[in-house]
Design an enzyme around this catalytic site. Structure first.
Site, short mmCIF file in Angstrom:
data_model
loop_
_atom_site.label_atom_id
_atom_site.label_comp_id
_atom_site.label_asym_id
_atom_site.label_seq_id
_atom_site.Cartn_x
_atom_site.Cartn_y
_atom_site.Cartn_z
N ASP A 174 0.85 -1.19 0.00
CA ASP A 174 0.00 0.00 0.00
C ASP A 174 0.89 1.24 0.00
O ASP A 174 1.80 1.36 0.81
CB ASP A 174 -0.89 0.03 1.25
CG ASP A 174 -1.76 1.28 1.29
OD1 ASP A 174 -2.73 1.33 0.50
OD2 ASP A 174 -1.47 2.20 2.07
N TYR A 186 2.65 10.28 -0.11
CA TYR A 186 3.70 9.86 0.83
C TYR A 186 5.07 10.34 0.32
O TYR A 186 5.57 9.83 -0.70
CB TYR A 186 3.72 8.34 1.03
CG TYR A 186 2.46 7.77 1.68
CD1 TYR A 186 1.58 8.57 2.40
CD2 TYR A 186 2.16 6.41 1.58
CE1 TYR A 186 0.44 8.05 2.98
CE2 TYR A 186 1.03 5.87 2.17
CZ TYR A 186 0.17 6.71 2.87
OH TYR A 186 -0.97 6.19 3.45
#
Ligand SMILES: NC(=O)c1ccc[n+]([C@@H]2O[C@H](COP(=O)([O-])OP(=O)(O)OC[C@H]3O[C@@H](n4cnc5c(N)ncnc54)[C@H](OP(=O)(O)O)[C@@H]3O)[C@@H](O)[C@H]2O)c1
Length: 324
Positions: free
Chosen positions: A56, A61
């Site tokens: 994931d 991010y």
């Protein structure tokens, strides 16, 4: 390693998936302090070697960095890895502060950018990261349905959605999975969302099973004070008083349960999340190979009724201590 079917999809995912938020590093508003890319790549490759079959990640991010690291780590075995990423949190060029955007043009741009960063022709699971702005979730979901038609995405999922929001988008296209927070300190999904997902064949991939490392038992008050200034956990309520003392007290009391199971506190936290049949899998974060080596086996550990009841009693006491 055990696998379970993700909702109504053809995806068989291992009960532990690897989470890559921390792998994004510290150079943005929700970073985890300095992170060595070589260690990140080694952690991802170790996870795959151990049998974990899905990862994931999210565009946001490390503002794109985690996806690039994932691509490097899976090079040469992309066909054996299920890649899940997310859209809906954007940042300005050169910026480090995420903001929600879900209009059709934005979702398309993001999907193209993620395909490029992940160096792949298709994203296995594409998720809306947050339902923000709420009025655009139908538009975003319709765009994801189009991207599935076009073969750029295999399945669509969402994260941090309520039942009401799931119902609104289910009318447009089936939802493969929900990604909610779920751990001993955050149990908000238990009474309604989990049964709703089971009844509607929506897979559940639970995030932060160890509450960002807190439930591993390695953090003392002094340890938290030593976290780098650019680690988002310094500002998290669960890592601060008045909750912190109650959390650390709970962790102390969990130790004998972990010990009699011959597992670590991290494994206990993950096995506890997986005890619920509605939960398809746990997304387990790791930033070093050693961490995932210590946690991956939790995917196969089944807690006894006695242990689940003992943990329940401790969690009730903890809830009273924090006034919930
Ligand atoms: N959709 C969303 O909004 C959302 C939100 C949160 C997370 N997620 C996803 O869920 C994944 C997992 O959640 P998370 O990263 O928040 O937390 P987590 O899995 O509960 O904890 C991961 C952290 O715990 C520490 N750790 C891991 N294994 C350890 C071990 N064996 N011993 C000691 N410490 C260990 C590491 O941090 P340190 O070494 O720095 O302590 C690691 O980064 C994320 O990576 C992301 O993919 C999604």
């Amino acid at each position: 390693m055990k696998t379970r079917q993700l909702g109504n999809t053809e995806l068989q995912v291992t009960t532990v998936g690897l989470g890559t938020w921390a792998i994004g590093g510290g150079d943005w508003d929700f970073g985890w302090g300095p992170q060595d890319d070589k260690e990140s790549i080694a952690a991802i490759q170790r996870a795959l070697d151990l049998g974990i079959n899905w990862i994931d990640t999210a565009a946001v991010y490390g503002v794109g960095h985690a996806e690039e690291i994932v691509a490097q780590a899976v090079a040469g075995r992309r066909d054996r890895v299920i890649l899940a990423t997310k859209c809906g949190l954007r940042w300005k060029p050169g910026g480090t502060t995420p903001f929600g955007q879900l209009d059709a043009k934005s979702v398309r741009e993001e999907a193209e950018a993620s395909l490029k960063r992940l160096d792949t022709e298709v994203i296995d699971l594409y998720q809306i990261h947050w339902p923000n702005p709420d009025q655009d979730i139908e538009e975003a979901w319709s765009t994801i349905a189009e991207l599935i038609e076009e073969g750029k995405i295999r399945y669509g999922g969402v994260s941090n959605f309520s039942i009401d929001q799931l119902e609104r988008i289910q009318k447009i296209h089936p939802v493969a999975s929900l990604q909610p927070p779920y751990n001993m300190l955050e149990r908000g999904i238990e009474d309604e969302l989990l049964p709703y997902c089971a009844a509607n064949h929506i897979g559940v991939i639970a995030y932060s099973p160890m509450k960002a490392g807190l439930l591993t038992g390695k953090y003392s008050k002094e340890g938290i004070a030593r976290l780098p200034m650019n680690d988002w956990r310094r500002g998290s309520d669960q890592f601060k008083e008045p909750r912190l003392s109650a959390n650390l007290n709970l962790i102390e009391q969990l130790k004998p349960i972990a010990e009699r199971n011959h597992i670590t506190l991290s494994q206990l936290a993950i096995a506890w999340v997986l005890r619920r049949p509605e939960v398809t899998a746990a997304i387990v974060g790791a930033r070093r190979p050693k961490q995932i080596e210590q946690t991956f086996e939790a995917g196969d550990h089944v807690l006894s009724k006695r242990d689940v009841e003992a943990i329940d009693a401790l969690l009730e006491e903890h809830a009273r201590a924090i006034g919930e």
